[in-house]
Design a protein around this motif. Structure first.
Motif, PDB file in Angstrom:
ATOM      1  N   SER A 152      55.749  33.523  40.975  1.00  0.00           N
ATOM      2  CA  SER A 152      55.321  33.791  39.601  1.00  0.00           C
ATOM      3  C   SER A 152      54.008  34.557  39.649  1.00  0.00           C
ATOM      4  N   ARG A 153      53.638  35.112  38.523  1.00  0.00           N
ATOM      5  CA  ARG A 153      52.355  35.810  38.415  1.00  0.00           C
ATOM      6  C   ARG A 153      51.205  34.845  38.712  1.00  0.00           C
ATOM      7  N   THR A 154      51.297  33.630  38.204  1.00  0.00           N
ATOM      8  CA  THR A 154      50.240  32.635  38.408  1.00  0.00           C
ATOM      9  C   THR A 154      50.049  32.328  39.891  1.00  0.00           C
ATOM     10  N   VAL A 155      51.143  32.138  40.607  1.00  0.00           N
ATOM     11  CA  VAL A 155      51.065  31.864  42.047  1.00  0.00           C
ATOM     12  C   VAL A 155      50.499  33.087  42.774  1.00  0.00           C
ATOM     13  N   PHE A 156      50.954  34.280  42.408  1.00  0.00           N
ATOM     14  CA  PHE A 156      50.466  35.498  43.049  1.00  0.00           C
ATOM     15  C   PHE A 156      48.957  35.634  42.888  1.00  0.00           C
ATOM     16  N   ILE A 157      48.462  35.464  41.659  1.00  0.00           N
ATOM     17  CA  ILE A 157      47.029  35.612  41.402  1.00  0.00           C
ATOM     18  C   ILE A 157      46.234  34.575  42.195  1.00  0.00           C
ATOM     19  N   ALA A 158      46.725  33.351  42.261  1.00  0.00           N
ATOM     20  CA  ALA A 158      46.046  32.316  43.058  1.00  0.00           C
ATOM     21  C   ALA A 158      46.031  32.691  44.541  1.00  0.00           C
ATOM     22  N   ASN A 159      47.113  33.288  45.025  1.00  0.00           N
ATOM     23  CA  ASN A 159      47.194  33.687  46.433  1.00  0.00           C
ATOM     24  C   ASN A 159      46.192  34.789  46.789  1.00  0.00           C
ATOM     25  N   LEU A 160      45.772  35.577  45.814  1.00  0.00           N
ATOM     26  CA  LEU A 160      44.829  36.661  46.088  1.00  0.00           C
ATOM     27  C   LEU A 160      43.476  36.149  46.581  1.00  0.00           C
ATOM     28  N   GLU A 161      43.184  34.886  46.347  1.00  0.00           N
ATOM     29  CA  GLU A 161      41.916  34.326  46.783  1.00  0.00           C
ATOM     30  C   GLU A 161      41.699  34.466  48.292  1.00  0.00           C
ATOM     31  N   PHE A 162      42.777  34.570  49.064  1.00  0.00           N
ATOM     32  CA  PHE A 162      42.612  34.711  50.518  1.00  0.00           C
ATOM     33  C   PHE A 162      41.859  35.995  50.876  1.00  0.00           C
ATOM     34  N   LEU A 163      41.853  36.974  49.969  1.00  0.00           N
ATOM     35  CA  LEU A 163      41.141  38.235  50.240  1.00  0.00           C
ATOM     36  C   LEU A 163      39.622  38.052  50.254  1.00  0.00           C
ATOM     37  N   ARG A 164      39.148  36.962  49.716  1.00  0.00           N
ATOM     38  CA  ARG A 164      37.694  36.731  49.692  1.00  0.00           C
ATOM     39  C   ARG A 164      37.118  36.493  51.093  1.00  0.00           C
ATOM     40  N   GLN A 165      37.973  36.266  52.078  1.00  0.00           N
ATOM     41  CA  GLN A 165      37.482  36.127  53.451  1.00  0.00           C
ATOM     42  C   GLN A 165      36.978  37.463  54.007  1.00  0.00           C
ATOM     43  N   PHE A 166      37.354  38.561  53.368  1.00  0.00           N
ATOM     44  CA  PHE A 166      36.904  39.889  53.780  1.00  0.00           C
ATOM     45  C   PHE A 166      35.695  40.295  52.950  1.00  0.00           C
ATOM     46  N   ASP A 167      34.786  41.073  53.548  1.00  0.00           N
ATOM     47  CA  ASP A 167      33.618  41.565  52.819  1.00  0.00           C
ATOM     48  C   ASP A 167      34.051  42.478  51.680  1.00  0.00           C
ATOM     49  N   SER A 168      35.064  43.292  51.943  1.00  0.00           N
ATOM     50  CA  SER A 168      35.610  44.185  50.919  1.00  0.00           C
ATOM     51  C   SER A 168      36.971  44.690  51.375  1.00  0.00           C
ATOM     52  N   THR A 169      37.686  45.279  50.441  1.00  0.00           N
ATOM     53  CA  THR A 169      38.957  45.929  50.747  1.00  0.00           C
ATOM     54  C   THR A 169      38.926  47.325  50.137  1.00  0.00           C
ATOM     55  N   PHE A 170      39.773  48.186  50.659  1.00  0.00           N
ATOM     56  CA  PHE A 170      39.861  49.558  50.163  1.00  0.00           C
ATOM     57  C   PHE A 170      41.322  49.978  50.278  1.00  0.00           C
ATOM     58  N   HIS A 171      41.970  50.134  49.132  1.00  0.00           N
ATOM     59  CA  HIS A 171      43.379  50.524  49.105  1.00  0.00           C
ATOM     60  C   HIS A 171      43.491  52.009  48.792  1.00  0.00           C
TER      61      HIS A 171
END
Length: 138
Positions: free
Chosen positions: A45-64
């Motif tokens: 679901s969208r809710t689960v996906f958004i919660a899963n994005l928190e794992f990106l906080r382990q990185f200083d930054s991202t660049f897509h």
């Protein structure tokens, strides 16, 4: 067609929200029943996906960095593909590192009441490359 309905515009917004860590705003570009599958994970679901994005906080930054998009609308449903290089920057033992992921998204976008949002965005990681970052020399 309204510029906001173009798949490339939606992909750029997705990348911007992730890179800005504005995860809560993802609900503006995804329908509630949004799903995503990738290597080793699934968001049902969208809710689960958004919660899963928190794992990106382990990185200083991202660049897509987005590449080509291709696909077609059939009525109110778009099916296509978006290429992306997702760079993840972090520090380890006082050394700057970058993990690049070469991604192919399989996109499904639904148009409802004149608004286009993702319904599904599965991804395949084609390759990964981790490297040390060089100090800038200007």
């Amino acid at each position: 067609m309204n510029q906001d309905l173009l798949p490339g515009t939606l992909a750029a917004r997705y990348a911007q929200l992730v890179d800005n860590r504005d995860f809560a705003a993802m609900d503006t570009i995804m329908w509630p029943e949004f799903t995503q599958e990738g290597p080793g994970f699934r968001a049902e679901s969208r809710t689960v996906f958004i919660a899963n994005l928190e794992f990106l906080r382990q990185f200083d930054s991202t660049f897509h960095l987005l590449g080509q998009t291709s696909g077609e609308w059939q009525g109110n449903l778009y099916r296509g593909e978006t290429y992306c290089v997702a760079s993840h920057f972090y520090q380890q033992e006082d050394q700057g590192l970058c993990l690049d992921m070469y991604i192919r998204y399989q996109d499904v976008i639904a148009l409802r009441d004149g608004e286009a949002r993702y319904l599904q965005r599965d991804l395949t990681v084609v390759a990964r490359d981790e490297r040390r970052l060089q100090e800038p020399s200007f």
